[in-house]
Design a protein around this motif. Sequence first.
Motif, PDB file in Angstrom:
ATOM      1  N   UNK A 115      18.694  10.700 -13.015  1.00  0.00           N
ATOM      2  CA  UNK A 115      17.326  10.909 -12.538  1.00  0.00           C
ATOM      3  C   UNK A 115      17.061  12.378 -12.266  1.00  0.00           C
ATOM      4  N   UNK A 116      18.027  13.025 -11.632  1.00  0.00           N
ATOM      5  CA  UNK A 116      17.826  14.396 -11.189  1.00  0.00           C
ATOM      6  C   UNK A 116      17.810  15.376 -12.367  1.00  0.00           C
ATOM      7  N   UNK A 117      18.669  15.144 -13.342  1.00  0.00           N
ATOM      8  CA  UNK A 117      18.703  16.051 -14.491  1.00  0.00           C
ATOM      9  C   UNK A 117      17.686  15.637 -15.547  1.00  0.00           C
ATOM     10  N   UNK A 118      17.531  14.324 -15.754  1.00  0.00           N
ATOM     11  CA  UNK A 118      16.638  13.863 -16.804  1.00  0.00           C
ATOM     12  C   UNK A 118      15.176  14.110 -16.530  1.00  0.00           C
ATOM     13  N   UNK A 119      14.814  14.293 -15.267  1.00  0.00           N
ATOM     14  CA  UNK A 119      13.418  14.547 -14.923  1.00  0.00           C
ATOM     15  C   UNK A 119      13.261  15.777 -14.026  1.00  0.00           C
ATOM     16  N   UNK A 120      13.962  15.793 -12.885  1.00  0.00           N
ATOM     17  CA  UNK A 120      13.704  16.805 -11.866  1.00  0.00           C
ATOM     18  C   UNK A 120      14.058  18.225 -12.297  1.00  0.00           C
ATOM     19  N   UNK A 121      15.119  18.380 -13.088  1.00  0.00           N
ATOM     20  CA  UNK A 121      15.595  19.728 -13.405  1.00  0.00           C
ATOM     21  C   UNK A 121      14.574  20.512 -14.213  1.00  0.00           C
ATOM     22  N   UNK A 122      13.976  19.891 -15.213  1.00  0.00           N
ATOM     23  CA  UNK A 122      12.976  20.593 -16.025  1.00  0.00           C
ATOM     24  C   UNK A 122      11.800  21.034 -15.159  1.00  0.00           C
ATOM     25  N   UNK A 123      11.337  20.146 -14.277  1.00  0.00           N
ATOM     26  CA  UNK A 123      10.204  20.504 -13.420  1.00  0.00           C
ATOM     27  C   UNK A 123      10.583  21.574 -12.401  1.00  0.00           C
ATOM     28  N   UNK A 124      11.843  21.550 -11.954  1.00  0.00           N
ATOM     29  CA  UNK A 124      12.297  22.579 -11.011  1.00  0.00           C
ATOM     30  C   UNK A 124      12.322  23.954 -11.672  1.00  0.00           C
ATOM     31  N   UNK A 125      12.690  24.017 -12.954  1.00  0.00           N
ATOM     32  CA  UNK A 125      12.649  25.297 -13.676  1.00  0.00           C
ATOM     33  C   UNK A 125      11.220  25.823 -13.713  1.00  0.00           C
ATOM     34  N   UNK A 126      10.269  24.966 -14.040  1.00  0.00           N
ATOM     35  CA  UNK A 126       8.867  25.376 -14.093  1.00  0.00           C
ATOM     36  C   UNK A 126       8.371  25.783 -12.707  1.00  0.00           C
ATOM     37  N   UNK A 127       8.720  25.010 -11.670  1.00  0.00           N
ATOM     38  CA  UNK A 127       8.349  25.369 -10.299  1.00  0.00           C
ATOM     39  C   UNK A 127       8.850  26.770  -9.953  1.00  0.00           C
ATOM     40  N   UNK A 128      10.092  27.042 -10.320  1.00  0.00           N
ATOM     41  CA  UNK A 128      10.710  28.329  -9.985  1.00  0.00           C
ATOM     42  C   UNK A 128      10.048  29.472 -10.748  1.00  0.00           C
ATOM     43  N   UNK A 129       9.751  29.246 -12.021  1.00  0.00           N
ATOM     44  CA  UNK A 129       9.072  30.277 -12.808  1.00  0.00           C
ATOM     45  C   UNK A 129       7.704  30.612 -12.211  1.00  0.00           C
ATOM     46  N   UNK A 130       6.974  29.599 -11.800  1.00  0.00           N
ATOM     47  CA  UNK A 130       5.657  29.834 -11.199  1.00  0.00           C
ATOM     48  C   UNK A 130       5.801  30.618  -9.892  1.00  0.00           C
ATOM     49  N   UNK A 131       6.786  30.251  -9.077  1.00  0.00           N
ATOM     50  CA  UNK A 131       6.959  30.900  -7.780  1.00  0.00           C
ATOM     51  C   UNK A 131       7.424  32.344  -7.899  1.00  0.00           C
ATOM     52  N   UNK A 132       8.306  32.611  -8.873  1.00  0.00           N
ATOM     53  CA  UNK A 132       8.907  33.939  -8.988  1.00  0.00           C
ATOM     54  C   UNK A 132       8.234  34.824 -10.026  1.00  0.00           C
ATOM     55  N   UNK A 133       7.255  34.283 -10.745  1.00  0.00           N
ATOM     56  CA  UNK A 133       6.537  35.098 -11.726  1.00  0.00           C
ATOM     57  C   UNK A 133       7.391  35.472 -12.913  1.00  0.00           C
ATOM     58  N   UNK A 134       8.124  34.515 -13.458  1.00  0.00           N
ATOM     59  CA  UNK A 134       8.992  34.802 -14.588  1.00  0.00           C
ATOM     60  C   UNK A 134       8.884  33.698 -15.632  1.00  0.00           C
ATOM     61  N   UNK A 135       9.612  33.858 -16.720  1.00  0.00           N
ATOM     62  CA  UNK A 135       9.650  32.889 -17.811  1.00  0.00           C
ATOM     63  C   UNK A 135      10.954  32.090 -17.731  1.00  0.00           C
ATOM     64  N   UNK A 136      10.978  30.897 -18.346  1.00  0.00           N
ATOM     65  CA  UNK A 136      12.241  30.150 -18.363  1.00  0.00           C
ATOM     66  C   UNK A 136      13.421  30.966 -18.893  1.00  0.00           C
ATOM     67  N   UNK A 137      13.173  31.817 -19.898  1.00  0.00           N
ATOM     68  CA  UNK A 137      14.275  32.615 -20.451  1.00  0.00           C
ATOM     69  C   UNK A 137      14.928  33.492 -19.390  1.00  0.00           C
ATOM     70  N   UNK A 138      14.143  33.906 -18.378  1.00  0.00           N
ATOM     71  CA  UNK A 138      14.690  34.739 -17.309  1.00  0.00           C
ATOM     72  C   UNK A 138      15.644  33.968 -16.397  1.00  0.00           C
ATOM     73  N   UNK A 139      15.555  32.646 -16.437  1.00  0.00           N
ATOM     74  CA  UNK A 139      16.412  31.804 -15.593  1.00  0.00           C
ATOM     75  C   UNK A 139      17.567  31.187 -16.367  1.00  0.00           C
ATOM     76  N   UNK A 140      17.704  31.538 -17.636  1.00  0.00           N
ATOM     77  CA  UNK A 140      18.687  30.839 -18.469  1.00  0.00           C
ATOM     78  C   UNK A 140      20.108  30.993 -17.945  1.00  0.00           C
ATOM     79  N   UNK A 141      20.477  32.204 -17.514  1.00  0.00           N
ATOM     80  CA  UNK A 141      21.831  32.414 -16.993  1.00  0.00           C
ATOM     81  C   UNK A 141      22.086  31.537 -15.764  1.00  0.00           C
ATOM     82  N   UNK A 142      21.111  31.502 -14.847  1.00  0.00           N
ATOM     83  CA  UNK A 142      21.256  30.698 -13.635  1.00  0.00           C
ATOM     84  C   UNK A 142      21.313  29.211 -13.987  1.00  0.00           C
ATOM     85  N   UNK A 143      20.467  28.799 -14.921  1.00  0.00           N
ATOM     86  CA  UNK A 143      20.457  27.407 -15.369  1.00  0.00           C
ATOM     87  C   UNK A 143      21.829  27.017 -15.935  1.00  0.00           C
TER      88      UNK A 143
END
Length: 234
Positions: A115-143
């Motif tokens: 449940x957490x990876x199949x749904x929540x993780x993708x939305x958490x990446x988007x939430x984080x990008x919106x909050x920090x003003x970045x693109x998913x590619x900027x979070x790839x290492x952390x992901x």
Amino acid sequence: MAHCEHHAPAAESVDTVISRMRALDGALPARDGIAVFNRVYLAVTEAVGRGIGTGRFPDARAASALDVRFAERYLAAVDAAGRDDPPPACWRPLFQFRRHPQVRPLQFALAGVNAHIGHDLALAVVDTCRALGCEPADLEDEFERVGDLLVTLEERVREELTPGPDLLRIADPLAHLLGCWSLERARDGAWAAARALWALRRLPELAGEFADRLDTAAGFAGRLLLTPLPAWAR
């Protein structure tokens, strides 16, 4: 690789979400399906917290923001269930079957991870990008580093919660359930879904429909993982 601008802090800290999970651990019966998953997830979150403290992540603030927003989605599902509100579809099977006597601890753990990876993780990446003003590619290492910890933990969960070789025979239904789900595939799917959701961010209706489909699919997989096993197979 570019880094996030960090013009918005995380809503909570990693320590705060760890405290909330520890409180749940102390409040729930050990055999409760939510408790089983919570122990697994608490171990992951503690490992991420240690990794942030020891410089394992290239961008500690981005890693912390992603970890917190990821955890908040699980904790929001717990809060919803506590209010007798329906949690997201991905979490519903675990809450519905959490006390079923014919569901094994390993099934509870994997259904929660699904449940957490199949749904929540993708939305958490988007939430984080919106909050920090970045693109998913900027979070790839952390992901990827969070994902590596999840894979390590899944291996540990399977070792600790799977019956011994003499008990887990090829005819055991649990062996078939274990073979139908892969954390690696789920993690790859979450990254692809996060990129798709980010690309659809200016089309909110379509993005919402895509997120709903993710939620439904994760819920369906979770229901299969929680198939009650007959007494002879336990």
